[in-house]
Design an enzyme around this catalytic site. Structure first.
Site, PDB file in Angstrom:
ATOM      1  N   LYS A 153       9.351 -22.967  45.901  1.00  0.00           N
ATOM      2  CA  LYS A 153       9.054 -23.705  44.748  1.00  0.00           C
ATOM      3  C   LYS A 153       9.029 -25.330  45.351  1.00  0.00           C
ATOM      4  O   LYS A 153       8.940 -26.191  44.633  1.00  0.00           O
ATOM      5  CB  LYS A 153      10.174 -23.895  44.053  1.00  0.00           C
ATOM      6  N   LYS A 168      11.538 -26.636  46.937  1.00  0.00           N
ATOM      7  CA  LYS A 168      12.768 -27.383  46.720  1.00  0.00           C
ATOM      8  C   LYS A 168      13.446 -26.982  48.122  1.00  0.00           C
ATOM      9  O   LYS A 168      13.536 -25.732  48.736  1.00  0.00           O
ATOM     10  CB  LYS A 168      13.488 -26.848  45.477  1.00  0.00           C
TER      11      LYS A 168
END
Ligand code: C2G
Length: 145
Positions: free
Chosen positions: A59, A61
């Site tokens: 993602k 992240k």
């Protein structure tokens, strides 16, 4: 704490109302603790599906603490009964079945989205409001300043 519990094999788990929630829980703070307390209050047994470092990377992240450390901290919280890995967006139905979940709790950021409506056929879906004034992002920012 056992990492792979098979509900149904053990009499002790029958009749428990099981709650499941998802998240990264990085730099654990009181917003997380309050969410976990409110989620736990919706049942008798709280399962936390903790985002893995690989899932977060997919993602874009990256957490400050590794999966292992985040898991260790969550397991030390009295509201949390079991921590399992969250490795994909698609695992929710199989988690619900495997852990015999009655209620899935999501952060209220998702409340207006139909994204998780498909879960309602299998269990209750509850959105809990975030605690105002605290977030992992804010903590990181303030520490830098
Ligand atoms: N939370 C909260 N209050 C805050 C910060 C976080 O109630 N001030 C809640 C979030 O809504 C979430 C949980 O704590 O339910 C974990 O937070 P994050 O790790 O930031 O969650 P995230 O990785 O964004 O994923 O709603 C489920 C999502 O998949 C959570």
């Amino acid at each position: 704490m056992a990492s792979d519990v098979h509900f149904g094999d053990d009499e002790g788990y029958r009749g428990l109302r099981r709650v499941l929630t998802y998240g990264t829980f990085d730099l654990l703070h009181y917003g997380h603790i309050r969410l976990l307390r409110r989620a736990a209050a919706l049942g008798d047994y709280l399962v936390v599906a903790l985002s893995t470092d690989e899932f977060n990377a997919s993602k874009g992240k990256q957490s400050f603490y590794s999966y292992g450390v985040r898991k260790e901290m969550l397991e030390a919280i009295r509201y949390v009964d079991l921590v399992i890995p969250e490795e994909s967006w698609e695992q929710k139905l199989s988690d619900i079945e495997k852990y015999q979940i009655d209620t899935v709790v999501m952060g209220a950021d998702w409340a207006d989205s139909p994204r998780f409506d498909y879960l309602r056929e299998r269990c209750n879906l509850v959105f809990l409001d975030r605690t105002e004034g605290i977030s992992t992002t804010d903590v990181k920012k303030e520490l830098k300043e």
